[in-house]
Design an enzyme around this catalytic site. Structure first.
Site, PDB file in Angstrom:
ATOM      1  N   ARG A 111      -9.296  -9.898  -1.163  1.00 10.60           N
ATOM      2  CA  ARG A 111      -8.143  -9.174  -1.752  1.00 10.60           C
ATOM      3  C   ARG A 111      -6.836  -9.530  -1.494  1.00 10.60           C
ATOM      4  NH1 ARG A 111      -9.397  -3.344   1.052  1.00 10.60           N
ATOM      5  NH2 ARG A 111      -9.320  -3.993   3.179  1.00 10.60           N
ATOM      6  N   GLU A 150      -1.762  -1.105   1.535  1.00 10.72           N
ATOM      7  CA  GLU A 150      -1.645  -1.944   3.009  1.00 10.72           C
ATOM      8  C   GLU A 150      -0.889  -3.253   2.933  1.00 10.72           C
ATOM      9  OE1 GLU A 150      -5.355  -1.495   5.224  1.00 10.72           O
ATOM     10  OE2 GLU A 150      -5.110   0.407   5.575  1.00 10.72           O
ATOM     11  N   GLU A 305      -5.298   7.518   4.702  1.00 16.91           N
ATOM     12  CA  GLU A 305      -6.984   6.968   5.104  1.00 16.91           C
ATOM     13  C   GLU A 305      -7.277   6.914   6.488  1.00 16.91           C
ATOM     14  OE1 GLU A 305      -7.567   2.509   4.137  1.00 16.91           O
ATOM     15  OE2 GLU A 305      -6.390   2.795   2.414  1.00 16.91           O
ATOM     16  N   HIS A 356     -19.385   0.934   5.488  1.00 12.75           N
ATOM     17  CA  HIS A 356     -18.456   1.690   5.924  1.00 12.75           C
ATOM     18  C   HIS A 356     -18.526   3.229   5.435  1.00 12.75           C
ATOM     19  CE1 HIS A 356     -14.149   3.392   6.408  1.00 12.75           C
ATOM     20  NE2 HIS A 356     -13.670   2.242   6.831  1.00 12.75           N
TER      21      HIS A 356
HETATM   22  C1  GAL Z   1      -8.083  -0.177   4.966  1.00 13.44           C
HETATM   23  C2  GAL Z   1      -7.909  -0.470   3.358  1.00 13.44           C
HETATM   24  C3  GAL Z   1      -8.986   0.279   2.670  1.00 13.44           C
HETATM   25  C4  GAL Z   1     -10.340  -0.191   3.208  1.00 13.44           C
HETATM   26  C5  GAL Z   1     -10.434   0.561   4.781  1.00 13.44           C
HETATM   27  C6  GAL Z   1     -11.416   0.368   5.405  1.00 13.44           C
HETATM   28  O1  GAL Z   1      -7.444  -1.154   5.658  1.00 13.44           O
HETATM   29  O2  GAL Z   1      -6.862  -0.178   2.916  1.00 13.44           O
HETATM   30  O3  GAL Z   1      -9.053  -0.438   1.352  1.00 13.44           O
HETATM   31  O4  GAL Z   1     -10.435  -1.557   3.414  1.00 13.44           O
HETATM   32  O5  GAL Z   1      -9.494  -0.238   5.407  1.00 13.44           O
HETATM   33  O6  GAL Z   1     -11.490   0.988   6.711  1.00 13.44           O
END
Ligand code: GAL
Length: 654
Positions: A111, A150, A305, A356
């Site tokens: 990505r 991000e 997040e 995850h």
């Molecule tokens: C962040 C990202 C998410 C996902 C997450 C997992 O860095 O924005 O898309 O990958 O980590 O921890």
């Protein structure tokens, strides 16, 4: 008015319905409503599904998703979907993929595969953002725009010819002439004198250390180049939906991007935070980043997040033990978040993030994970009145990216052991343990409202930044190796501390970095013994400058280690224990006494007590009030179960 038009504290997470058959969506929204989810982030990585062929949009599925969300009272933080270009764009225009410092162009298949400076990528990203805004601008579910994702997570810099052109234009705007650039970069050193901008390149892999001034400008440029990309999408959105707030999710305290500048460009600050559950001090480090988020716009922010339990990208991914997801979420709210969101809603079945954690685990609703999701939703509803609450801090920590970038230039410093994040944390940790609220402030900011201003390090310090520190009326503490260079990374006339010389009343004759493991004893004026680690300096105080501590023994024996002139304390070393300095400057600053591992955070008329330990803790409440989590009145002592919290509405406080 909260962060968005959604009242109370936001609750939700990244929702990727494109990874699931439509049958699952109905269950998703039903479960969201059951858990009290109020907003989800949609379409972050969905470009290839929204525009599978050039110009041929497929919005139907997203229409149905947004419709379902709205029917269930759930708002959308709608992404512009530009975090990953689709394969057709990469195949048509291979030049949109970034090139690394060794000159290798990266491949599609992950990505963030874009060059920040690519005009082709930018044009297509803006086109998609405009299409999204046009299609969904009036959608009743739309509450927030989420641009990219991000920035700088995977792609901070690109070394392709297009990036080189962009860098040159940036340099030309900054310096005007190549003579200006030569002067700023000190190119007389090592024979680097340029006769035209066309000879200048990004700092690709070179035979030896790269000119640190070039590197500093490259770091500035990389932050600016991505910011330009963000701003281009933001402007496209604003042109169609001027009333919908725009954000992009930050990554806590990230070296690559100057978040002071970025925060100015967005309507609300949102952050992603992934403290490691296996690290017992991670709650302290994450508190610092939360305080930064709150300070960026001096307003509530959004935890966009975090992980409900384990992540999938560490070497060993420890889960969050029972209670920790809730505790860490309440911690973010304590530090100013007006919402708590997670990555992600439903645990993936494929891809790099299939292990995850998520709000709906693989095992569905029969799991402790789902019970935690329900519990947190209920708690956040109980805390609705906290939304919008402000924090007032007596102490400011000053830090900025220019200085950070300069300080950590490779292979050209007296020691590479001075790491800015470590320095910040070394001050933040004892303040945090004392229950003292801390704001972060950029160099040059107006600091007049603070009783104590601490500058852990200001390696790069301009005359204006020095003036702002001179205007501090409270206590000022400046850490070592400050005031060393100007904004071009050139040593100030006469050496350190340069423009802070008069303010601090001390000259630094020589830097004296200490090898790993070696400490330099020192003695405080009051008689107490101490030690410096990592760093010391050979100081020459002016007449009238007091010496608060002296080195004892070793090569620096008898020389000043800590000085004071007027309200300004200077540390010519890194003391292993900052207590004596803090005790002196914090006298009179209200603190909240709590046992080790318990966090006390005041936000507006609420006091958060967070027990990060695995033991029961008894705390003497500084004020009586009502615990919103249990709906009971508390006064005198409160007993907190392991990993439990109290959120007190302080009695009588309005
Ligand atoms: C962040 C990202 C998410 C996902 C997450 C997992 O860095 O924005 O898309 O990958 O980590 O921890």
């Amino acid at each position: 008015m909260g962060l968005t038009r959604v009242p109370g504290l936001l609750y939700g997470g990244d929702y990727n319905p494109e990874q699931w058959p439509e049958e699952v969506w109905a269950e998703d929204v039903r479960l969201m409503a059951e858990a009290g989810v109020t907003m989800v982030t949609v379409a972050v990585f969905a470009w290839s599904r929204l525009e599978p062929e050039p110009g041929a949009y497929d919005f139907g599925w997203l229409d149905r998703v947004l419709g379902l969300l709205h029917e269930h009272g759930i708002a959308a933080d709608l992404a512009t979907a530009t975090a990953t270009p689709p394969p057709w764009l990469v195949r048509r225009h291979p030049e949109v993929m970034p090139v690394d410092a060794a000159g290798t162009r990266l491949e599609f298949g992950s990505r963030q595969g874009y060059c920040p400076s690519s005009p082709v990528f930018r044009e297509h990203a803006v086109r998609l953002a405009t299409a999204m805004a046009t299609r969904y601008g009036d959608h009743p579910a739309l509450a927030l725009w989420h641009v990219g994702n991000e920035y700088a997570d995977h792609t901070l810099e690109c070394f392709c010819p297009e990036s080189a052109r962009h860098f040159r234009a940036w340099l030309q705007a900054r310096y005007g002439t190549v003579g200006g650039l030569n002067a700023a970069w000190g190119t007389s050193c090592w024979g680097q004198h340029y006769t035209g901008f066309d000879q200048v390149e990004p700092p690709r892999r070179a035979p030896g250390p790269v000119n640190p001034a070039q590197l500093l400008d490259w770091r500035r440029f990389c932050s600016d180049a991505l910011l330009e990309l963000f701003t281009a999408e933001r402007d496209a959105l604003r042109a169609v939906t001027p009333d919908v707030p725009v954000t992009t999710n930050f990554m806590s305290i990230l070296h690559g991007l100057d978040y002071w500048a970025w925060a100015e460009a967005e309507d609300l600050v949102s952050d992603d935070a992934y403290p490691d559950p296996a690290d017992p001090s991670s709650h302290m480090a994450v508190a610092l980043s939360y305080d930064l988020m709150r300070s960026l716009k001096r307003r509530p922010w959004l935890l966009m997040e975090s992980a409900p339990s384990a992540v999938s990208w560490r070497e060993v991914n420890a889960p969050k033990p029972p209670g920790v997801m809730r505790l860490h979420s309440l911690q973010a709210v304590a530090h100013g978040a007006d919402g708590v969101m997670f990555f992600q809603w439903r645990q993936a079945r494929y891809g790099p993030e299939k292990f995850h954690s998520a709000l709906v685990p693989h095992g569905g609703t029969a799991t402790r994970g789902w019970r935690d999701t329900l519990r947190l939703g209920a708690d956040l509803r109980r805390l609705a009145e906290v939304a919008g609450g402000h924090t007032s801090a007596d102490v400011a920590l000053v830090f900025g990216w220019d200085s950070w970038w300069g300080l950590e230039a490779p292979e050209s410093m007296p020691s590479d052991r001075l790491r800015l994040k470590d320095l910040l944390l070394s001050w933040y940790a004892p303040l945090h343990a004392r229950g003292i609220a801390v704001d972060l402030a950029p160099p040059g900011a107006d600091l007049s409202g603070y009783r104590v201003v601490i500058v852990p390090n200001l390696y790069l310090c301009t005359a204006e930044q020095a003036e702002a520190l001179a205007a501090v009326t409270g206590e000022l503490v400046v850490g070592p190796f400050s005031g060393v260079v100007d904004e071009a990374d050139q040593v100030h006339d006469g050496g350190a501390p340069g423009p802070l010389r008069d303010l601090l009343g001390v000259a630094v004759e020589e830097f004296w970095p200490l090898p790993d493991g070696l400490t330099q004893p020192l003695r405080h004026a009051g008689g107490g013994a101490g030690a410096a680690r990592t760093w010391a300096e050979w100081l020459r105080p002016d007449q009238g400058t007091a010496v608060l501590a002296r080195f004892e023994g070793g090569d620096l024996d008898g020389l000043p280690a800590i000085t004071r002139k007027g309200n300004a304390t200077y540390l010519g070393c890194l003391p292993a224990d900052l207590t004596p300095v803090l005790d002196r400057v914090l006298a009179g600053v209200p603190a909240i006494a709590v046992p080790a591992g318990v966090e006390a955070v005041r936000r507006g008329r609420h006091l958060f007590l967070l027990n990060h330990t695995t033991d029961e803790q008894r705390i003497t409440l500084p004020y009586p009030g009502r615990d919103l989590l249990t709906d009971t009145d508390l006064r005198g002592d409160a007993v907190l179960a392991p990993r439990d919290a109290v959120v007190l509405r302080i009695e009588g406080d309005t």
